[in-house]
Design a protein around this motif. Structure first.
Motif, PDB file in Angstrom:
ATOM      1  N   SER A   1      16.118   6.415  -5.318  1.00  9.17           N
ATOM      2  CA  SER A   1      16.317   4.841  -5.757  1.00  9.17           C
ATOM      3  C   SER A   1      17.496   5.070  -6.810  1.00  9.17           C
ATOM      4  O   SER A   1      18.095   5.827  -7.416  1.00  9.17           O
ATOM      5  CB  SER A   1      15.206   4.657  -6.372  1.00  9.17           C
ATOM      6  OG  SER A   1      13.985   4.342  -5.613  1.00  9.17           O
ATOM      7  N   VAL A   2      18.142   3.784  -6.812  1.00 11.70           N
ATOM      8  CA  VAL A   2      19.367   3.759  -7.254  1.00 11.70           C
ATOM      9  C   VAL A   2      19.376   2.417  -8.231  1.00 11.70           C
ATOM     10  O   VAL A   2      18.942   1.287  -7.629  1.00 11.70           O
ATOM     11  CB  VAL A   2      20.674   3.654  -6.499  1.00 11.70           C
ATOM     12  CG1 VAL A   2      20.851   5.018  -5.838  1.00 11.70           C
ATOM     13  CG2 VAL A   2      20.600   2.536  -5.357  1.00 11.70           C
ATOM     14  N   TYR A   3      20.268   2.367  -9.190  1.00  9.57           N
ATOM     15  CA  TYR A   3      20.470   0.833  -9.844  1.00  9.57           C
ATOM     16  C   TYR A   3      22.107   0.746  -9.391  1.00  9.57           C
ATOM     17  O   TYR A   3      23.120   1.458  -9.291  1.00  9.57           O
ATOM     18  CB  TYR A   3      20.789   1.419 -11.251  1.00  9.57           C
ATOM     19  CG  TYR A   3      19.591   0.917 -12.092  1.00  9.57           C
ATOM     20  CD1 TYR A   3      19.356  -0.345 -12.481  1.00  9.57           C
ATOM     21  CD2 TYR A   3      18.544   1.986 -12.339  1.00  9.57           C
ATOM     22  CE1 TYR A   3      18.004  -0.628 -13.272  1.00  9.57           C
ATOM     23  CE2 TYR A   3      17.386   1.511 -13.009  1.00  9.57           C
ATOM     24  CZ  TYR A   3      17.264   0.563 -13.281  1.00  9.57           C
ATOM     25  OH  TYR A   3      15.890   0.125 -14.143  1.00  9.57           O
ATOM     26  N   ILE A   4      22.190  -0.657  -8.841  1.00 10.74           N
ATOM     27  CA  ILE A   4      23.558  -0.986  -8.536  1.00 10.74           C
ATOM     28  C   ILE A   4      24.490  -1.678  -9.758  1.00 10.74           C
ATOM     29  O   ILE A   4      25.764  -1.601  -9.532  1.00 10.74           O
ATOM     30  CB  ILE A   4      23.387  -2.230  -7.285  1.00 10.74           C
ATOM     31  CG1 ILE A   4      22.661  -1.478  -6.212  1.00 10.74           C
ATOM     32  CG2 ILE A   4      24.723  -2.717  -6.933  1.00 10.74           C
ATOM     33  CD1 ILE A   4      23.214  -0.202  -5.605  1.00 10.74           C
ATOM     34  N   ALA A   5      23.962  -2.257 -10.643  1.00 11.92           N
ATOM     35  CA  ALA A   5      24.600  -2.837 -11.749  1.00 11.92           C
ATOM     36  C   ALA A   5      24.968  -1.691 -12.853  1.00 11.92           C
ATOM     37  O   ALA A   5      23.991  -1.032 -13.188  1.00 11.92           O
ATOM     38  CB  ALA A   5      23.797  -3.783 -12.383  1.00 11.92           C
ATOM     39  N   SER A   6      25.991  -1.892 -13.515  1.00 12.35           N
ATOM     40  CA  SER A   6      26.381  -0.973 -14.483  1.00 12.35           C
ATOM     41  C   SER A   6      27.480  -1.416 -15.334  1.00 12.35           C
ATOM     42  O   SER A   6      28.522  -1.856 -14.673  1.00 12.35           O
ATOM     43  CB  SER A   6      26.690   0.584 -13.959  1.00 12.35           C
ATOM     44  OG  SER A   6      27.151   1.443 -15.305  1.00 12.35           O
TER      45      SER A   6
ATOM     46  N   GLU B   1       0.781  -1.340   0.048  1.00 16.65           N
ATOM     47  CA  GLU B   1      -0.077  -0.113   0.121  1.00 16.65           C
ATOM     48  C   GLU B   1       0.678   1.291  -0.026  1.00 16.65           C
ATOM     49  O   GLU B   1       0.179   2.306   0.228  1.00 16.65           O
ATOM     50  CB  GLU B   1      -0.979   0.132   1.186  1.00 16.65           C
ATOM     51  CG  GLU B   1      -1.839  -0.969   1.307  1.00 16.65           C
ATOM     52  CD  GLU B   1      -2.676  -1.098   2.416  1.00 16.65           C
ATOM     53  OE1 GLU B   1      -2.759  -0.082   3.147  1.00 16.65           O
ATOM     54  OE2 GLU B   1      -3.823  -2.059   2.478  1.00 16.65           O
ATOM     55  N   LYS B   2       1.943   1.107  -0.208  1.00 18.10           N
ATOM     56  CA  LYS B   2       2.935   2.428  -0.338  1.00 18.10           C
ATOM     57  C   LYS B   2       2.905   2.952  -1.629  1.00 18.10           C
ATOM     58  O   LYS B   2       2.798   2.133  -2.763  1.00 18.10           O
ATOM     59  CB  LYS B   2       4.448   1.907  -0.233  1.00 18.10           C
ATOM     60  CG  LYS B   2       4.643   1.533   1.121  1.00 18.10           C
ATOM     61  CD  LYS B   2       6.075   1.284   1.678  1.00 18.10           C
ATOM     62  CE  LYS B   2       6.497   0.778   2.810  1.00 18.10           C
ATOM     63  NZ  LYS B   2       6.197   1.869   4.009  1.00 18.10           N
ATOM     64  N   CYS B   3       2.884   4.270  -1.763  1.00 21.98           N
ATOM     65  CA  CYS B   3       2.701   4.963  -3.053  1.00 21.98           C
ATOM     66  C   CYS B   3       4.244   4.928  -3.761  1.00 21.98           C
ATOM     67  O   CYS B   3       4.369   4.491  -5.057  1.00 21.98           O
ATOM     68  CB  CYS B   3       2.319   6.250  -2.938  1.00 21.98           C
ATOM     69  SG  CYS B   3       0.528   6.468  -2.419  1.00 21.98           S
ATOM     70  N   ARG B   4       5.255   5.235  -3.124  1.00 19.46           N
ATOM     71  CA  ARG B   4       6.490   5.108  -3.613  1.00 19.46           C
ATOM     72  C   ARG B   4       7.525   4.841  -2.369  1.00 19.46           C
ATOM     73  O   ARG B   4       7.254   5.194  -1.159  1.00 19.46           O
ATOM     74  CB  ARG B   4       7.053   6.627  -4.352  1.00 19.46           C
ATOM     75  CG  ARG B   4       6.584   6.926  -5.401  1.00 19.46           C
ATOM     76  CD  ARG B   4       7.030   8.038  -6.186  1.00 19.46           C
ATOM     77  NE  ARG B   4       6.348   8.214  -7.418  1.00 19.46           N
ATOM     78  CZ  ARG B   4       6.752   7.346  -8.561  1.00 19.46           C
ATOM     79  NH1 ARG B   4       7.850   6.823  -8.535  1.00 19.46           N
ATOM     80  NH2 ARG B   4       6.234   8.012  -9.769  1.00 19.46           N
ATOM     81  N   VAL B   5       8.557   4.334  -2.649  1.00 17.24           N
ATOM     82  CA  VAL B   5       9.558   3.599  -1.870  1.00 17.24           C
ATOM     83  C   VAL B   5      10.932   3.720  -2.233  1.00 17.24           C
ATOM     84  O   VAL B   5      11.107   3.603  -3.401  1.00 17.24           O
ATOM     85  CB  VAL B   5       9.347   2.168  -0.977  1.00 17.24           C
ATOM     86  CG1 VAL B   5       9.223   1.213  -2.152  1.00 17.24           C
ATOM     87  CG2 VAL B   5       9.881   1.863  -0.008  1.00 17.24           C
ATOM     88  N   LYS B   6      11.931   3.856  -1.488  1.00 19.62           N
ATOM     89  CA  LYS B   6      13.403   4.016  -2.026  1.00 19.62           C
ATOM     90  C   LYS B   6      13.722   2.750  -2.546  1.00 19.62           C
ATOM     91  O   LYS B   6      13.643   1.569  -1.517  1.00 19.62           O
ATOM     92  CB  LYS B   6      14.336   4.733  -0.735  1.00 19.62           C
ATOM     93  CG  LYS B   6      15.531   4.894  -1.088  1.00 19.62           C
ATOM     94  CD  LYS B   6      16.370   5.424   0.090  1.00 19.62           C
ATOM     95  CE  LYS B   6      17.901   5.950  -0.162  1.00 19.62           C
ATOM     96  NZ  LYS B   6      18.243   6.491   0.900  1.00 19.62           N
ATOM     97  N   MET B   7      14.254   2.414  -3.500  1.00 14.17           N
ATOM     98  CA  MET B   7      14.656   1.138  -3.996  1.00 14.17           C
ATOM     99  C   MET B   7      16.185   0.997  -4.628  1.00 14.17           C
ATOM    100  O   MET B   7      16.663   2.287  -4.883  1.00 14.17           O
ATOM    101  CB  MET B   7      13.953   0.809  -5.308  1.00 14.17           C
ATOM    102  CG  MET B   7      12.373   0.640  -5.012  1.00 14.17           C
ATOM    103  SD  MET B   7      11.351   0.018  -6.518  1.00 14.17           S
ATOM    104  CE  MET B   7       9.687   0.247  -6.009  1.00 14.17           C
ATOM    105  N   ALA B   8      16.400  -0.146  -4.393  1.00 11.90           N
ATOM    106  CA  ALA B   8      17.838  -0.443  -5.158  1.00 11.90           C
ATOM    107  C   ALA B   8      17.683  -1.543  -5.876  1.00 11.90           C
ATOM    108  O   ALA B   8      16.941  -2.605  -5.683  1.00 11.90           O
ATOM    109  CB  ALA B   8      19.025  -0.704  -4.178  1.00 11.90           C
ATOM    110  N   ILE B   9      18.035  -1.519  -7.388  1.00 14.79           N
ATOM    111  CA  ILE B   9      17.923  -2.543  -8.173  1.00 14.79           C
ATOM    112  C   ILE B   9      19.147  -3.195  -8.716  1.00 14.79           C
ATOM    113  O   ILE B   9      20.146  -2.385  -9.200  1.00 14.79           O
ATOM    114  CB  ILE B   9      17.415  -1.719  -9.549  1.00 14.79           C
ATOM    115  CG1 ILE B   9      16.182  -1.157  -9.389  1.00 14.79           C
ATOM    116  CG2 ILE B   9      17.160  -2.994 -10.726  1.00 14.79           C
ATOM    117  CD1 ILE B   9      14.976  -1.885  -8.812  1.00 14.79           C
ATOM    118  N   LEU B  10      19.235  -4.491  -8.309  1.00 16.55           N
ATOM    119  CA  LEU B  10      20.492  -5.269  -8.554  1.00 16.55           C
ATOM    120  C   LEU B  10      20.437  -5.937  -9.861  1.00 16.55           C
ATOM    121  O   LEU B  10      20.267  -7.231 -10.078  1.00 16.55           O
ATOM    122  CB  LEU B  10      20.623  -6.295  -7.518  1.00 16.55           C
ATOM    123  CG  LEU B  10      21.179  -5.910  -6.061  1.00 16.55           C
ATOM    124  CD1 LEU B  10      20.380  -4.906  -5.241  1.00 16.55           C
ATOM    125  CD2 LEU B  10      21.891  -6.994  -5.362  1.00 16.55           C
TER     126      LEU B  10
END
Length: 355
Positions: free
Chosen positions: A158-163, A121-130
């Motif tokens: 929010s961030v991407y961890i893979a690059s 039920e959260k609208c937005r949340v801090k995310m990390a994408i692996l």
């Protein structure tokens, strides 16, 4: 039925299943695919099945997942497709493609089930994408899935961890330390093997985290075929301890390039939660017949959102059904694997011999 008509009916069903029955819409999708998908029509003719003969979705011929590596299975001209998702080809060396004229239904399917199973039920949340961004992997369905998650549900932090083919674990450590410092819940989403590697990294650095209440972890892909193999339950226990998360907040997502919907296992038992626009049956791959409840067999998914290609996809995954639910057991092997190979051979012969 025209493309826009069938698309709108599926979108309406995803939003509100009570407007129509699954069987009724499945038969409409089958008729549309039979008319517009030349390869699939040839396959159905080889099986002596016509839409006028079908009264239930279980009578609709499923295409073996390996067929996507053998032929172009699409209902609209592929040159008009907005995109296609491509399999890795790590098993056979061949890559299969699932073409999408547009991603409206695919996105609606992803978001509706994601909101119900992941978002709390959260609208937005801090995310990390692996996992890599679609700019690096434009034809990865998982990359598109995770991009949609961070775009529509992630905060600006929010961030991407893979690059560039590598994982910046130092960046992830800083992300997690900041989460602890500010008591900000975070969601970690990515491929199963990415989390396994990060936990190994944590052990080497003697690190452990206690993520704030409301944090979640979602993995996908499993660990089979990797240097370290473990069951879904073992994986959940490992990451729950590493991040001090309740086990129930560690969720596994099961998805396929050849489908347009996903499944979620929150128990660690392999019990998969399907959206209401998907039905799953368990069959004996050698004769195509459904097995008894509790017996293992090959999973066949009927996914209304997959209207761009085929409704029914016969996987190479083992499972059992119990009281209308299914449990994922892993990849096929032995007799089941041979049965899946035979199904692909029958598809190949069927479409090649029928003019």
């Amino acid at each position: 039925m025209h493309y826009e008509d069938i698309k709108q009916r599926i979108l309406t069903f995803i939003e509100n299943e009570e407007r129509d029955s699954f069987d009724s819409l499945a038969l409409q999708v089958f008729a549309y695919q039979y008319e517009n998908n030349r390869i699939y029509r040839k396959f159905c003719r080889s099986r002596k099945v016509h839409p006028s003969m079908v009264q239930s979705y279980q009578q609709i011929p499923p295409v073996p997942v390996g067929a996507f590596k053998e032929a172009v299975i699409a209902c609209t001209p592929i040159e008009e497709a907005e995109t296609y998702f491509q399999t890795s080809g790590t098993t056979s060396g061949k890559q299969g493609r699932n073409y999408h004229h547009d991603l409206e239904v695919w996105t609606a399917s992803m978001k509706s089930h994601f909101e119900e199973n992941i978002m709390k039920e959260k609208c937005r949340v801090k995310m990390a994408i692996l996992f890599p961004h679609p700019k690096e992997m434009p034809n990865s369905s998982l990359s598109q899935y995770l991009y949609t998650a961070i775009r529509d549900y992630g905060t600006e932090e929010s961030v991407y961890i893979a690059s560039n083919g590598t994982y910046d674990f130092e960046k992830l450590v800083s992300f997690l330390v900041e989460s602890e410092r500010t008591n900000t819940p975070v969601y970690l989403l990515g491929a199963t093997f990415s989390f396994i590697h990060f936990v190994e990294y944590m052990e080497g650095k003697n690190l452990q985290f206690q993520l704030p209440k409301g944090s979640r972890l979602m993995d996908t892909g499993g660990s089979k075929g990797r240097a370290i193999e473990m069951s879904s339950d073992q994986f959940k226990q490992m990451v729950a301890e590493a991040f001090n998360l309740p086990v129930e907040d560690c969720v596994n997502m099961y998805g396929m390039t050849e489908l347009s919907s996903q499944f979620y296992d929150q128990s660690g038992s392999g019990q998969q939660k399907a959206p209401h626009w998907v039905r799953t049956v368990v069959i004996n791959p050698e004769n195509g017949l459904c097995v008894q409840d509790g017996e293992r067999g090959i999973l066949v998914h009927y996914d209304l959102a997959n209207f761009h290609s085929v409704l029914g996809v016969m996987t190479e995954d083992l499972g059992i059904s119990k009281k209308g639910e299914f449990y994922l057991l892993g990849r096929s092997e032995g007799a089941e694997a041979k049965g899946c190979s035979l199904a692909v051979e029958q598809f190949r012969n069927g479409v090649s011999k029928w003019n």
